[in-house]
Each structure stands twice: as C-alpha cells, then as structure tokens.
Design a protein around this motif. Sequence first.
Motif, PDB file in Angstrom:
ATOM      1  N   ALA A  60      16.097   1.446  83.936  1.00 38.51           N
ATOM      2  CA  ALA A  60      14.924   2.317  84.011  1.00 38.51           C
ATOM      3  C   ALA A  60      13.985   1.856  85.122  1.00 38.51           C
ATOM      4  O   ALA A  60      12.767   1.922  84.992  1.00 38.51           O
ATOM      5  CB  ALA A  60      14.209   2.299  82.655  1.00 38.51           C
ATOM      6  N   ARG A  61      14.562   1.404  86.228  1.00 38.16           N
ATOM      7  CA  ARG A  61      13.798   0.724  87.288  1.00 38.16           C
ATOM      8  C   ARG A  61      14.674   0.629  88.519  1.00 38.16           C
ATOM      9  O   ARG A  61      15.858   0.967  88.463  1.00 38.16           O
ATOM     10  CB  ARG A  61      13.471  -0.702  86.799  1.00 38.16           C
ATOM     11  CG  ARG A  61      14.746  -1.374  86.333  1.00 38.16           C
ATOM     12  CD  ARG A  61      14.600  -2.808  85.952  1.00 38.16           C
ATOM     13  NE  ARG A  61      15.861  -3.304  85.401  1.00 38.16           N
ATOM     14  CZ  ARG A  61      16.914  -3.684  86.097  1.00 38.16           C
ATOM     15  NH1 ARG A  61      16.874  -3.669  87.407  1.00 38.16           N
ATOM     16  NH2 ARG A  61      18.021  -4.095  85.516  1.00 38.16           N
ATOM     17  N   LEU A  62      14.105   0.125  89.601  1.00 37.15           N
ATOM     18  CA  LEU A  62      14.913  -0.181  90.784  1.00 37.15           C
ATOM     19  C   LEU A  62      15.776  -1.402  90.488  1.00 37.15           C
ATOM     20  O   LEU A  62      15.372  -2.274  89.722  1.00 37.15           O
ATOM     21  CB  LEU A  62      14.002  -0.547  91.961  1.00 37.15           C
ATOM     22  CG  LEU A  62      13.296   0.564  92.728  1.00 37.15           C
ATOM     23  CD1 LEU A  62      12.383  -0.065  93.777  1.00 37.15           C
ATOM     24  CD2 LEU A  62      14.311   1.481  93.396  1.00 37.15           C
ATOM     25  N   GLY A  63      16.913  -1.475  91.118  1.00 33.85           N
ATOM     26  CA  GLY A  63      17.720  -2.682  91.000  1.00 33.85           C
ATOM     27  C   GLY A  63      17.134  -3.804  91.831  1.00 33.85           C
ATOM     28  O   GLY A  63      16.387  -3.574  92.781  1.00 33.85           O
ATOM     29  N   ASP A  64      17.482  -5.013  91.482  1.00 31.41           N
ATOM     30  CA  ASP A  64      17.133  -6.192  92.258  1.00 31.41           C
ATOM     31  C   ASP A  64      18.426  -6.974  92.401  1.00 31.41           C
ATOM     32  O   ASP A  64      18.980  -7.400  91.389  1.00 31.41           O
ATOM     33  CB  ASP A  64      16.072  -7.001  91.482  1.00 31.41           C
ATOM     34  CG  ASP A  64      15.569  -8.199  92.262  1.00 31.41           C
ATOM     35  OD1 ASP A  64      16.276  -8.637  93.198  1.00 31.41           O
ATOM     36  OD2 ASP A  64      14.487  -8.704  91.935  1.00 31.41           O
ATOM     37  N   PRO A  65      19.002  -7.104  93.570  1.00 31.40           N
ATOM     38  CA  PRO A  65      18.471  -6.967  94.923  1.00 31.40           C
ATOM     39  C   PRO A  65      18.668  -5.610  95.618  1.00 31.40           C
ATOM     40  O   PRO A  65      18.418  -5.537  96.823  1.00 31.40           O
ATOM     41  CB  PRO A  65      19.233  -8.045  95.681  1.00 31.40           C
ATOM     42  CG  PRO A  65      20.573  -8.063  95.040  1.00 31.40           C
ATOM     43  CD  PRO A  65      20.337  -7.754  93.598  1.00 31.40           C
ATOM     44  N   GLU A  66      19.073  -4.553  94.903  1.00 26.08           N
ATOM     45  CA  GLU A  66      19.242  -3.271  95.593  1.00 26.08           C
ATOM     46  C   GLU A  66      17.945  -2.813  96.254  1.00 26.08           C
ATOM     47  O   GLU A  66      17.946  -2.244  97.351  1.00 26.08           O
ATOM     48  CB  GLU A  66      19.711  -2.182  94.620  1.00 26.08           C
ATOM     49  CG  GLU A  66      21.145  -2.350  94.144  1.00 26.08           C
ATOM     50  CD  GLU A  66      21.235  -3.118  92.840  1.00 26.08           C
ATOM     51  OE1 GLU A  66      20.363  -3.995  92.604  1.00 26.08           O
ATOM     52  OE2 GLU A  66      22.160  -2.858  92.053  1.00 26.08           O
ATOM     53  N   ALA A  67      16.805  -3.032  95.577  1.00 22.52           N
ATOM     54  CA  ALA A  67      15.517  -2.583  96.122  1.00 22.52           C
ATOM     55  C   ALA A  67      15.262  -3.181  97.504  1.00 22.52           C
ATOM     56  O   ALA A  67      14.731  -2.506  98.395  1.00 22.52           O
ATOM     57  CB  ALA A  67      14.381  -2.977  95.175  1.00 22.52           C
ATOM     58  N   GLN A 127      25.123  -1.081  96.716  1.00 23.31           N
ATOM     59  CA  GLN A 127      26.070  -1.794  95.853  1.00 23.31           C
ATOM     60  C   GLN A 127      25.608  -3.231  95.757  1.00 23.31           C
ATOM     61  O   GLN A 127      25.153  -3.801  96.755  1.00 23.31           O
ATOM     62  CB  GLN A 127      27.464  -1.717  96.474  1.00 23.31           C
ATOM     63  CG  GLN A 127      28.549  -2.211  95.564  1.00 23.31           C
ATOM     64  CD  GLN A 127      29.939  -1.762  96.031  1.00 23.31           C
ATOM     65  OE1 GLN A 127      30.085  -0.937  96.918  1.00 23.31           O
ATOM     66  NE2 GLN A 127      30.951  -2.326  95.435  1.00 23.31           N
ATOM     67  N   ASP A 128      25.675  -3.794  94.557  1.00 23.00           N
ATOM     68  CA  ASP A 128      25.313  -5.209  94.452  1.00 23.00           C
ATOM     69  C   ASP A 128      26.531  -6.026  94.044  1.00 23.00           C
ATOM     70  O   ASP A 128      27.613  -5.488  93.837  1.00 23.00           O
ATOM     71  CB  ASP A 128      24.106  -5.421  93.536  1.00 23.00           C
ATOM     72  CG  ASP A 128      24.465  -5.437  92.066  1.00 23.00           C
ATOM     73  OD1 ASP A 128      25.585  -5.010  91.731  1.00 23.00           O
ATOM     74  OD2 ASP A 128      23.634  -5.871  91.263  1.00 23.00           O
ATOM     75  N   HIS A 129      26.360  -7.323  93.986  1.00 23.94           N
ATOM     76  CA  HIS A 129      27.438  -8.242  93.623  1.00 23.94           C
ATOM     77  C   HIS A 129      26.970  -9.005  92.405  1.00 23.94           C
ATOM     78  O   HIS A 129      26.103  -9.866  92.508  1.00 23.94           O
ATOM     79  CB  HIS A 129      27.716  -9.240  94.761  1.00 23.94           C
ATOM     80  CG  HIS A 129      28.227  -8.615  96.017  1.00 23.94           C
ATOM     81  ND1 HIS A 129      27.506  -7.704  96.742  1.00 23.94           N
ATOM     82  CD2 HIS A 129      29.406  -8.773  96.669  1.00 23.94           C
ATOM     83  CE1 HIS A 129      28.227  -7.330  97.789  1.00 23.94           C
ATOM     84  NE2 HIS A 129      29.374  -7.956  97.766  1.00 23.94           N
TER      85      HIS A 129
HETATM   86  N1  GLY Z   1      21.170  -5.699  90.459  1.00 26.39           N
HETATM   87  C1  GLY Z   1      21.320  -5.119  89.191  1.00 26.39           C
HETATM   88  C2  GLY Z   1      20.091  -4.908  88.453  1.00 26.39           C
HETATM   89  O1  GLY Z   1      18.997  -4.918  88.971  1.00 26.39           O
HETATM   90  O2  GLY Z   1      20.195  -4.716  87.236  1.00 26.39           O
END
Ligand code: GLY
Length: 428
Positions: free
Chosen positions: A291-298, A215-217
């Motif tokens: 269509a990719r990893l999330g940032d900062p989820e990755a 989960q991100d914020h």
């Molecule tokens: N953290 C959400 C994104 O990468 O789109």
Amino acid sequence: MKVLVVGSGGREHALAWKLAGSPRVQTVFVAPGNGGTAGEPGVRNVPITDLHALADFAAEEKVGLTVVGPEAPLAAGIVDLFRARGLRIFGPTRAAAQLESSKAFAKDFMQRHGIPTAHYATFTHPVPAHEHVRAVGAPIVIKADGLAAGKGVVVAMTEAEAHAAIDDMLAVNTLGVQHNEGGARVVIEEFMAGEEASFIVACDGVNVVSLATSQDHKRIFDGDQGPNTGGMGAYSPAPVVTPDVHARVMREIIGPTVAGMRKDGMPFTGFLYAGLMIDTLGRPRTVEFNARLGDPEAQVLLMRLKSDPLDLFLHATDGTLNELELQWDRHVALGVVMAAAGYPQAPRKGDVVTGLPGSSDEGHVFHAGTERAADGTLRTSGGRVLCVTALGDSVRTAQQRAYELLNPISFDGAQWRRDIGHRAIKPR
Ligand code: GLY
Ligand code: AMP
C-alpha cells in the motif's frame, strides 16, 4: 508549499530529494528522516514519530501536503487521523492499507474480485497447516500474516523447510512479525514460477496513473540466493513488463483492484504496488500488494521521474489523476543497496560510513539506515544503509555507473550484491 514526508528509509530520502527539487516546494520536512535527509538541500529532519504529534506539527507548520513512505503508519491509521483534522495527506486509509497489512485480507479480496493470484489456504493451528503441506508437497510458500518488512515469507523448496517455517511463524516468531488481531496466522500458497516485477500506480480512489515499471532483487546473495530481504537493489524500466503485459496488468489486476476496493467501501488512495509474477507466456499473477511505494523501487523511479512530483500528489489528493500524465527520463536507473553486517536477521549498528561521493545528475546515494552521530561521523543505524543509484543509456551502463559510485564507499561488514540488474542484461 511546505511538505512533510513520513519515514526514515531510502524511499523517503528519494521522495524528499525529489520534492525539494520542485519549484513550488519551500521546505520538505522528513519525520524522522536519516543521516542523508539531514544533509539534503531544502530538507529538514523532524524527530517525531507519534502520529498525533505529527498531525500537530503539520497543523502548526501549515504543511500543505504530507506523503507517507512506509507501511506501519498507514496500517496504524495516519491517513484517517490527518483527514479527520483537515490535513492533506497522500496514502491509503487504515482499512485500505489492509491490502498490505493482512495477507489473509488481500487473498480473500483477490478471490472475491477474480484477481489472478496463487491458490492459498489460511491456518491458525500448526496441525492442519502441516497436513496441508504433506498433501500438496513442495515447492510451497509459507507466509506470516502481519507486517514483516518484506521478510515474513519462506519459499520452501522442500517439505522440511515448509514444516520448519510453519512452526516458526505460528509459535516462535523469530522473524518478529507484527501479528494482526486474533494472533499468529499463516497463509500457505501454491508456488508460482516466473519472473517478478514491481507494478506501482498512484490512485485517487477512482483514477489511476501508472508509474514506470521496475524490478527489485529480494534475496540477499548474488544469483538470487539466500533469505528474502526488503530489497537489495532495483532498476527501472523492467523489460519483462512488455506493453502487452502492461495492458494485461492494468486490465486484469489494477483495474479490478481499484474498482473492488471502491465497491467494498474502502476506496484506495495512495500508491498501490502489485508485486507480479509473470510466467513464460507473459501471464501476470499477483504475488502480493503493498500500500506504498517500494523500497528500493522508489529510488530508481524517482531518479527517472521528470514531472514535478507535487503535481502528482496534488492531483492524487484532489481526485483528478485523470488529468495527469507523467514524464519519465528515457534512461535506465539502477540502484544497489549496501546493507549492514548481519542483515537481514540481526543488523549491526554504529559502523562508521566513509567515502560517500557527491551528488550529480547521473547518480545519487540515497540513505536509509544512517545517522549523524554526536561526534559528527556518519554511522549505520539500520539493516539497509544506502542505495547507490545511477542513470545510464542501458542497464549495463547504469549498472557500471552505480558500482563505480559505490566503489569508494565503505563501512565495516558492508554487504551488497554484485549482480543488480542481471535479469535485464543479455549475455554478450
Ligand atoms: N522492495 C519491495 C518492497 O518495498 O516491499
Ligand atoms: P511477498 O512478501 O508476498 O511479496 O513475498 C516475498 C517474495 O517471496 C516474493 O517477492 C517472491 O519472490 C516470493 N514469493 C511469494 N509468494 C510466492 C509464490 N506464491 N510463488 C513463488 N514465489 C513467491
């Protein structure tokens, strides 16, 4: 094997760091990389961003695998280009990346394939868009169609905010959205209530392996206030994704999406990220696809990944993800983003960063907008500067560790949230 990671953010630092730890990886090149990847053992920055030049580099260096971090090169067709040249690359084709690059494409796709999402309508002219808002009322969500680095969305709690967002997106474009063919368009959506989670899977076109939940914020300020950003922090796992919710998401969202993309002649290969809204009854709906990893989820996911990342990418590019099972650390990972002054509207660059702690098994500082200046100092060079990530037995301990790690780090104008993980921490 030599590996190339395309991108320059925290997600790419985490990918490069994890891949460099694989016993079968010799060198990880990051193009163009950042001030953190520059100093990471086993990792080398290459100052290339042009896609053809990247393919030339991969061919000359005999790079065995390329992994693409951000959306822009995917939407520009890097995967199509590499494949045409016989180079192994993990990511979606340009056509498949439309799930992220065009909100109108994604919404039409979800409607066609019966994937749960909010009701919506698409507009190119302001007059009918304003009429629609008056007819439906607030809260209502206004989204620019095009790549906006997570910032092209206004959740309007009042009709006035909705009208202002429409005028901005269809005319002024202060958010700097990269428009798709046909010019500016907005998608106006029903507001969905609930809790969000990031649901990310790796796909080989047919088979799917889910990553751990996270989960991100998105909002800049504590208590989820203020404008949307690319993400101010994240943690994994996300308790809101119970085993029941997980099964429903696989059955109702991920399965039909992967099958639908195949049926539509653009099989999805790469990381597929469904942004979920989960209501109080545990019913998931799709907010968006990436269509990719999330940032900062990755950053938090890769801290927890125990399997060799090369296995994941090789199976995914061979079409054999059905043979793979990923192992995850049972600890919680939590990452706090430190952003530059002025983020998200107009981040300031050039501030000197000091006090970075060393890396350990329990914590890692992933860099995003940093660069090594000519005078040897580390300076800010983008909106999100660092993601300070730590592992712990619980969300609370991971959170404590991350903030302890962050404490000595400083740069002028640094902004960070003090409450990353708050939704997963039960009040005592
Ligand atoms: N953290 C959400 C994104 O990468 O789109
Ligand atoms: P998106 O770029 O589509 O993920 O939107 C960014 C953020 O806006 C999401 O993470 C949500 O917090 C919020 N959002 C987007 N669409 C909706 C919706 N239909 N209802 C409620 N919140 C939304």
